[in-house]
Write a protein that holds these residues in place. Structure first.
Motif, short mmCIF file in Angstrom:
data_model
loop_
_atom_site.label_atom_id
_atom_site.label_comp_id
_atom_site.label_asym_id
_atom_site.label_seq_id
_atom_site.Cartn_x
_atom_site.Cartn_y
_atom_site.Cartn_z
N HIS A 148 0.84 -1.21 0.00
CA HIS A 148 0.00 0.00 0.00
C HIS A 148 0.87 1.24 0.00
CE1 HIS A 148 -3.19 2.80 1.32
NE2 HIS A 148 -4.01 1.92 0.78
N GLU A 149 0.40 2.30 -0.65
CA GLU A 149 1.21 3.50 -0.79
C GLU A 149 1.30 4.32 0.50
OE1 GLU A 149 -1.87 6.99 -2.32
OE2 GLU A 149 -0.25 6.32 -3.60
N SER A 150 0.45 4.05 1.45
CA SER A 150 0.47 4.81 2.70
C SER A 150 1.80 4.59 3.42
CB SER A 150 -0.68 4.36 3.61
OG SER A 150 -0.62 5.03 4.85
N MET A 151 2.54 5.69 3.65
CA MET A 151 3.85 5.60 4.28
C MET A 151 3.99 6.51 5.50
SD MET A 151 6.04 3.43 3.10
CE MET A 151 7.66 4.09 3.48
N ASP A 152 3.16 7.50 5.65
CA ASP A 152 3.31 8.46 6.74
C ASP A 152 1.97 8.70 7.44
OD1 ASP A 152 4.53 10.24 8.42
OD2 ASP A 152 4.41 11.94 7.03
N PRO A 153 1.60 7.87 8.41
CA PRO A 153 2.38 6.72 8.88
C PRO A 153 2.08 5.49 8.02
CG PRO A 153 0.41 6.92 10.20
CD PRO A 153 0.38 8.07 9.21
N PRO A 154 2.89 4.42 8.16
CA PRO A 154 2.57 3.18 7.45
C PRO A 154 1.19 2.66 7.85
CG PRO A 154 4.79 3.09 8.35
CD PRO A 154 4.14 4.32 8.92
N LEU A 155 0.59 1.91 6.95
CA LEU A 155 -0.76 1.42 7.19
C LEU A 155 -0.87 0.66 8.51
CD1 LEU A 155 -3.55 1.37 5.79
CD2 LEU A 155 -2.91 -0.82 4.80
N MET A 156 0.12 -0.17 8.81
CA MET A 156 0.10 -0.96 10.04
C MET A 156 0.13 -0.08 11.28
SD MET A 156 0.01 -4.38 9.95
CE MET A 156 0.96 -4.93 11.35
N SER A 157 0.72 1.12 11.16
CA SER A 157 0.88 2.00 12.32
C SER A 157 -0.18 3.07 12.42
CB SER A 157 2.28 2.66 12.26
OG SER A 157 3.30 1.70 12.22
N SER A 158 -1.11 3.11 11.47
CA SER A 158 -2.14 4.13 11.54
C SER A 158 -3.03 3.91 12.75
CB SER A 158 -2.99 4.11 10.26
OG SER A 158 -3.78 2.94 10.20
N ARG A 159 -3.53 4.97 13.29
CA ARG A 159 -4.32 4.88 14.52
C ARG A 159 -5.59 4.07 14.31
NH1 ARG A 159 -6.27 10.06 18.26
NH2 ARG A 159 -7.20 8.80 19.95
N LEU A 160 -6.21 4.22 13.14
CA LEU A 160 -7.43 3.46 12.86
C LEU A 160 -7.15 1.96 12.83
CD1 LEU A 160 -9.32 5.51 10.11
CD2 LEU A 160 -10.19 4.87 12.36
N CYS A 161 -6.07 1.57 12.15
CA CYS A 161 -5.76 0.13 12.05
C CYS A 161 -5.38 -0.46 13.40
CB CYS A 161 -4.63 -0.09 11.04
SG CYS A 161 -5.11 0.23 9.32
N LYS A 162 -4.60 0.27 14.19
CA LYS A 162 -4.21 -0.22 15.50
C LYS A 162 -5.41 -0.37 16.42
CE LYS A 162 -0.39 1.45 17.30
NZ LYS A 162 0.64 2.42 17.74
N THR A 163 -6.32 0.60 16.35
CA THR A 163 -7.53 0.51 17.17
C THR A 163 -8.43 -0.63 16.69
OG1 THR A 163 -7.42 2.91 17.51
CG2 THR A 163 -9.49 1.82 18.06
N PHE A 164 -8.48 -0.84 15.37
CA PHE A 164 -9.28 -1.94 14.82
C PHE A 164 -8.77 -3.28 15.33
CE2 PHE A 164 -10.11 -5.23 11.69
CZ PHE A 164 -11.45 -5.05 11.38
N ILE A 165 -7.45 -3.50 15.29
CA ILE A 165 -6.88 -4.76 15.76
C ILE A 165 -7.13 -4.94 17.25
CG2 ILE A 165 -4.71 -6.01 16.11
CD1 ILE A 165 -5.67 -6.02 13.24
N LYS A 166 -7.03 -3.87 18.02
CA LYS A 166 -7.29 -3.96 19.45
C LYS A 166 -8.74 -4.34 19.72
CE LYS A 166 -6.84 -1.39 23.78
NZ LYS A 166 -6.43 -0.09 24.41
N GLY A 167 -9.66 -3.72 18.97
CA GLY A 167 -11.07 -4.05 19.14
C GLY A 167 -11.38 -5.47 18.73
N ALA A 168 -10.78 -5.93 17.62
CA ALA A 168 -11.00 -7.31 17.18
C ALA A 168 -10.46 -8.30 18.21
CB ALA A 168 -10.34 -7.53 15.82
N SER A 169 -9.33 -7.96 18.84
CA SER A 169 -8.76 -8.84 19.86
C SER A 169 -9.66 -8.97 21.07
CB SER A 169 -7.38 -8.32 20.28
OG SER A 169 -6.50 -8.25 19.18
N LEU A 170 -10.35 -7.90 21.42
CA LEU A 170 -11.27 -7.96 22.57
C LEU A 170 -12.55 -8.70 22.22
CD1 LEU A 170 -10.83 -4.34 24.00
CD2 LEU A 170 -9.91 -6.48 24.92
N LEU A 171 -13.01 -8.54 20.98
CA LEU A 171 -14.23 -9.23 20.56
C LEU A 171 -13.98 -10.72 20.32
CD1 LEU A 171 -15.71 -6.63 18.03
CD2 LEU A 171 -16.63 -7.22 20.30
#
Length: 468
Positions: free
Chosen positions: A207-230
């Motif tokens: 993916h072209e997203s580099m600033d920040p990288p896709l894995m480090s974006s706040r939305l993605c990090k929050t999504f993974i955290k929410g999925a881990s709790l669910l």
């Protein structure tokens, strides 16, 4: 020719591509793969002859092969059609692959034939694509991941690329909310959080997203955290099989006597004993060599090392320097019970195994095939895994017991370290044997509740009060 987002445009004068015969949907032909009607016109792109070429690099990350080519820009003239030609022959089967998810309903469905897997060549990784780099530099950068990891990422990327194309999106520039919508579809299909993390890592790689990288974006990090709790990860602390039962079975037929038993059982037992006494991964067992100084029989132990060309899962100096030190077990027995325990001696077992495979060997690898068509040849990691599983299964069968769960060869790693921990062995020694740099990996992923049987004595003591 497909979508230019997913693969480069082909100059037919420089690159030969196979011709594809497409069936006319209005045709009533019943011939075997041949169209009885006129096929569509073949079109050719006009390429500028004086365009300034820009250098690009494409890499097959699963094989590590690079190609570079000059890619001229498109001419301003329109596409022109060549005269019609009559052609005949066998058509190519372009039926859709049913193994991909329909983004609209979240279930497995067909995919248009334009999205053939072989044609979904991914772009270069974002880290490489955003810089002008020499091919040799790209090769080293791309070697940061093992070929197996790159192959997995390609598979995950293709799945996302198909989903994005069906949604009318460019997978390279798809907005983060759309990426999360795709991950949500995987979550709704029952994918584990670890699977979703791997999928996100694969998308982030291209993916072209580099600033920040896709894995480090706040939305993605929050999504993974929410999925881990669910959907928290499930860890089964109970041992999947009984080590005592298996070890007892290994001291009797069909695994003994080691000098005359079938080579199949001798191989199974040897692989199992090396695995359970070393707590190493199957990949490390497969790389063990019998050439000196990689195999040394000492008086009180056996020292084993993998072939120096072997690259472990964690390529660190700590992991590379760890040898397998396997103990002797009751080398001097004085009674029948001790002699029975001596049959579990890895030193003894390896001696028998090397002696009986010496004449048929065609490799310096420790474990070699016993099958007739590959006798003495090297074996794969999958074969060693099967040997360990077959050994456990045969032990249960010989004891007239039934396994209550599926067996994985990797379970020997958890079983061995958990037994050692329960026996009060220092955690530093356990981590050194299993090549873990810290105890967190063991506590979080491998520690089994092997002491549960002993804790039942508390309840028994309470119940015995009825006789007092």
């Amino acid at each position: 020719m497909g979508d230019a987002v997913l693969r480069p445009i082909c100059n037919s004068t420089k690159h030969q591509v196979p011709k594809v015969l497409l069936l006319d949907s209005t045709s009533g032909s019943t011939s075997h793969g041949c169209s009885s009607t006129t096929l569509a016109n073949r079109a050719t792109l006009c390429l500028s002859s004086n365009s300034t070429p820009s250098q690009s690099y494409s890499k097959s990350f699963s094989t590590g092969v690079f190609n570079d080519s000059d890619c001229p820009i498109l001419a301003s003239s329109d596409m022109v059609s060549l005269p019609e030609k009559a052609c005949s022959g066998r058509s190519v089967d372009l039926r859709p692959d049913p193994g991909f998810a329909n983004p609209s309903v979240g279930t497995l469905a067909s995919v248009p034939s334009i999205f053939e897997i072989d044609s979904l060549a991914p772009p270069l990784p974002t880290l490489v694509r955003n810089h002008t780099l020499d091919p040799e530099v790209i090769h080293i950068l791309s070697s940061a991941h093992k070929p197996t990891t790159n192959k997995l990422y390609l598979s995950k990327w293709k799945r996302f690329a198909i989903w994005a194309q069906l949604k009318g999106l460019d997978p390279i520039t798809a907005p983060v909310p759309e990426v999360l919508k795709f991950l949500t579809s995987l979550f709704n299909q029952g994918s584990s959080v670890s699977t979703i993390k791997v999928q996100l890592a694969a998308i982030s790689k291209f993916h072209e997203s580099m600033d920040p990288p896709l894995m480090s974006s706040r939305l993605c990090k929050t999504f993974i955290k929410g999925a881990s709790l669910l959907r928290p990860p499930v860890f089964h602390p109970a041992p999947p099989w009984d080590l005592d039962l298996v070890l007892r079975a290994l001291t009797s037929p069909p695994f003994e006597p080691a000098a005359t038993c079938e080579l199949k059982y001798l191989s199974w037992k040897t692989a199992f004993l090396v695995a359970i006494t070393s707590a190493r991964r199957v990949s490390e067992l497969q790389a063990l060599s019998i050439k000196p100084p990689y195999l040394i029989f000492h008086k009180d132990r056996v020292s084993l090392r993998p072939n120096p060309s072997f690259v472990p899962k964690v390529c660190s100096s700590f992991c590379l320097q760890q040898s397998l030190e396997l103990p002797v077990f009751f080398p001097k027995f004085s009674n029948e019970a001790e002699y029975t325990l001596h049959k579990l001696d890895v030193h003894r077992q390896l001696r028998f195994y090397l002696d009986r495979t010496q004449q048929l060997r065609k490799s310096d690898q420790l474990f070699v095939s016993f099958s007739d068509n590959k006798l003495g040849q090297t074996i794969t990691k999958a074969t060693i895994s099967k040997w360990i599983r077959d050994c456990i299964t045969q032990a249960y069968s010989s004891s007239n017991k039934h396994l209550t769960s599926s067996i994985k060869a990797h379970s020997t790693r958890a079983m061995a370290t958990s037994i050692a921990f329960h026996s009060k062995l220092a955690i530093s020694e356990i981590c050194a044997a299993a090549t873990w740099s810290n105890p967190h990996t063991f506590i979080s992923h491998y520690k089994l509740d092997v002491a549960s049987k002993g804790r039942a004595s508390f309840g028994s003591t309470v119940l015995r009060s009825v006789f007092q």
